[in-house]
Scaffold this motif. Sequence first.
Motif, mmCIF file in Angstrom:
data_model
loop_
_atom_site.group_PDB
_atom_site.id
_atom_site.type_symbol
_atom_site.label_atom_id
_atom_site.label_comp_id
_atom_site.label_asym_id
_atom_site.label_seq_id
_atom_site.Cartn_x
_atom_site.Cartn_y
_atom_site.Cartn_z
ATOM 1 N N THR A 82 0.831 -1.205 0.000
ATOM 2 C CA THR A 82 0.000 0.000 0.000
ATOM 3 C C THR A 82 0.867 1.256 0.000
ATOM 4 O O THR A 82 0.537 2.248 -0.659
ATOM 5 C CB THR A 82 -0.931 0.013 1.229
ATOM 6 N N VAL A 102 4.060 -9.198 0.434
ATOM 7 C CA VAL A 102 3.537 -10.103 -0.597
ATOM 8 C C VAL A 102 4.587 -10.481 -1.638
ATOM 9 O O VAL A 102 4.251 -10.957 -2.718
ATOM 10 C CB VAL A 102 2.285 -9.504 -1.288
ATOM 11 N N HIS A 211 -6.144 -17.484 7.183
ATOM 12 C CA HIS A 211 -6.093 -16.127 6.632
ATOM 13 C C HIS A 211 -7.075 -15.986 5.479
ATOM 14 O O HIS A 211 -7.316 -16.932 4.727
ATOM 15 C CB HIS A 211 -4.667 -15.861 6.120
ATOM 16 N N HIS A 213 -8.383 -12.597 2.644
ATOM 17 C CA HIS A 213 -8.395 -11.163 2.279
ATOM 18 C C HIS A 213 -9.444 -11.080 1.176
ATOM 19 O O HIS A 213 -9.214 -11.538 0.061
ATOM 20 C CB HIS A 213 -7.000 -10.751 1.792
ATOM 21 N N GLY A 215 -11.089 -8.707 -0.456
ATOM 22 C CA GLY A 215 -11.149 -7.713 -1.530
ATOM 23 C C GLY A 215 -10.676 -6.384 -0.999
ATOM 24 O O GLY A 215 -10.176 -6.301 0.115
ATOM 25 N N THR A 216 -10.814 -5.349 -1.807
ATOM 26 C CA THR A 216 -10.357 -4.038 -1.350
ATOM 27 C C THR A 216 -11.464 -3.017 -1.565
ATOM 28 O O THR A 216 -12.341 -3.211 -2.414
ATOM 29 C CB THR A 216 -9.049 -3.623 -2.052
ATOM 30 N N PHE A 217 -11.439 -1.967 -0.769
ATOM 31 C CA PHE A 217 -12.478 -0.921 -0.802
ATOM 32 C C PHE A 217 -13.858 -1.528 -0.574
ATOM 33 O O PHE A 217 -14.791 -1.348 -1.362
ATOM 34 C CB PHE A 217 -12.449 -0.148 -2.128
ATOM 35 N N GLY A 254 -8.716 -4.352 3.261
ATOM 36 C CA GLY A 254 -9.874 -4.073 2.421
ATOM 37 C C GLY A 254 -10.822 -2.993 2.910
ATOM 38 O O GLY A 254 -11.769 -2.639 2.203
ATOM 39 N N PHE A 255 -10.590 -2.462 4.127
ATOM 40 C CA PHE A 255 -11.495 -1.404 4.594
ATOM 41 C C PHE A 255 -11.373 -0.192 3.668
ATOM 42 O O PHE A 255 -10.274 0.180 3.257
ATOM 43 C CB PHE A 255 -11.166 -0.979 6.037
ATOM 44 N N THR A 302 -4.754 -4.076 7.365
ATOM 45 C CA THR A 302 -5.347 -2.886 6.755
ATOM 46 C C THR A 302 -4.287 -2.006 6.100
ATOM 47 O O THR A 302 -3.275 -1.692 6.719
ATOM 48 C CB THR A 302 -6.064 -2.063 7.840
ATOM 49 N N GLY A 303 -4.511 -1.625 4.853
ATOM 50 C CA GLY A 303 -3.612 -0.706 4.154
ATOM 51 C C GLY A 303 -4.330 0.598 3.851
ATOM 52 O O GLY A 303 -4.236 1.585 4.579
ATOM 53 N N ARG A 304 -5.079 0.569 2.754
ATOM 54 C CA ARG A 304 -5.742 1.753 2.210
ATOM 55 C C ARG A 304 -6.417 2.646 3.248
ATOM 56 O O ARG A 304 -6.197 3.859 3.280
ATOM 57 C CB ARG A 304 -6.801 1.270 1.222
HETATM 58 C C1 LIG Z 1 -3.237 -5.619 -0.618
HETATM 59 C C2 LIG Z 1 -3.449 -6.503 0.533
HETATM 60 C C3 LIG Z 1 -3.823 -5.992 1.780
HETATM 61 C C4 LIG Z 1 -4.163 -4.540 2.003
HETATM 62 O O1 LIG Z 1 -5.395 -4.237 1.417
HETATM 63 P P1 LIG Z 1 -6.129 -2.819 1.610
HETATM 64 O O2 LIG Z 1 -7.330 -2.923 0.738
HETATM 65 O O3 LIG Z 1 -5.186 -1.763 1.181
HETATM 66 O O4 LIG Z 1 -6.485 -2.703 3.060
HETATM 67 C C5 LIG Z 1 -3.918 -6.888 2.835
HETATM 68 N N1 LIG Z 1 -3.675 -8.208 2.667
HETATM 69 C C6 LIG Z 1 -3.320 -8.734 1.485
HETATM 70 C C7 LIG Z 1 -3.066 -10.182 1.356
HETATM 71 C C8 LIG Z 1 -3.207 -7.908 0.372
HETATM 72 O O5 LIG Z 1 -2.867 -8.440 -0.808
#
Ligand SMILES: *Cc1c(COP(=O)(O)O)cnc(C)c1O
Length: 447
Positions: A82, A102, A211, A213, A215-217, A254-255, A302-304
Amino acid sequence: MSYQKPTINKVDFAMMSKYGSPLKSQKIRSEIAGVDVRELVQNYGSPLFVFSQQEIEEKYHRLHEAFSSRYPDVVFGWSYKTNYLNAICNLYHKLGSIAEVVSEFEYQKARALGIEGKDIIFNGPYKPKEALKVAVEEGAKIHIDHLFEINDLEEIARELGVKIPVAIRVNMDTGIYPQWSRFGFNYESGEAIDAIERIHSGGLLELTGLHSHIGTFMLDASAYGKETAKLMDLKHQAEERFGYRIEYIDIGGGFASKNRLKGVYQSPDVIVPTPDDYAQQITEAIYTHNKSDTLPRLYLETGRHLIDEAGYLLTTVQAYKRFPDGMKGYILDAGVNLLYTATWYNFNFELDRRYEGLNEPSMLNGPLCMNIDILSENIMLPPLDRGTVITIGPVGAYNYTQSMQFIRYRPAAVLIDKERNVHLIKEPDDLETINYKERIPDYLKRS
Ligand SMILES: *Cc1c(COP(=O)(O)O)cnc(C)c1O
């Protein structure tokens, strides 16, 4: 004020809104975190990425509080992709985050910052075997994506003569479409439980985490409730059927941030869930579905959400012209080379001061000699001068890391601390950066 050629604009009444006349309203921002934007550009050049420590910390504490007030054992892992500027990563580490990477390059970056292997979560669909081996030796948390990786890890276990603790990545239906089913093992089809059985039968790996993940947004917080419930079910099965002790679940990232997705017309303030909405869904699902006498540790990646609004790009109007169709066109010194996410978002464009004159439909173009280099196709702006500094936001997530050395040098980045001190955290590229590691065969050298 300099002379401006008069123009006639067709007024489209659909543009009228409760926010006032589209012909007069201007969004102004003269400073970021207490520092004047024109001063920033004078001192560090234009364009310029700017990050606000205050805003980073506020977001972090707000999200952390939402979880830690509901759940006793929660750990954040900063999503390197991110934004992996070293100063930014270190700020998150200082706040208490471990690292989530990653690729082996991100893994090495975290190690170079002094993060121990045990504090690195290693995700991703391609982990070269050599990188996996180092991660195993250093005790990283390895999240398996596919069967080939199970085989690779078993070979490494034999080579090193150890049993390796691992987690698997799971994908699933959480009511969000298109579903992210490319990564990890599917829950509904039984693939995830089969993978656990496969790991168990090999006897060389020890499943300690789960684990996902999704999706994003993600604008629907309830998807996380569904995700967590499914991970908790899988945890129960792994413990009951195979005797594993699952120490943690990791619900990924993804938040959403408060960016405006193209095609979505409601204000982000209305549609983006709050940290409490997300935290409530996740922690409630753990409590509801926990069948063990202890609670698992909860990891978030959490990134975004944490950094998007804390990042800005300053750009300067270099020229303007009028296109044959009457549209006013501005040439800025920043374009899609620096703002990869311009494809999906309608950013905020804020002017350094108030400008005289009525707004007219304008196009914001970047500096690339490419027709696609557009930051806004149609925005109502007053006549701007050459030299106007425009603040673009939110751009803290996924823009710096995806910026390109294409046609123009990548710019500097600064971090403004809480005492309004400005720190240069990345020098601008120059010819040396671009030519670094290039070679010219002797017969093509010009002596
Ligand atoms: C990109 C990614 C994140 C971060 O996602 P955001 O939508 O930016 O919060 C977290 N985990 C994994 C595995 C990712 O590929």
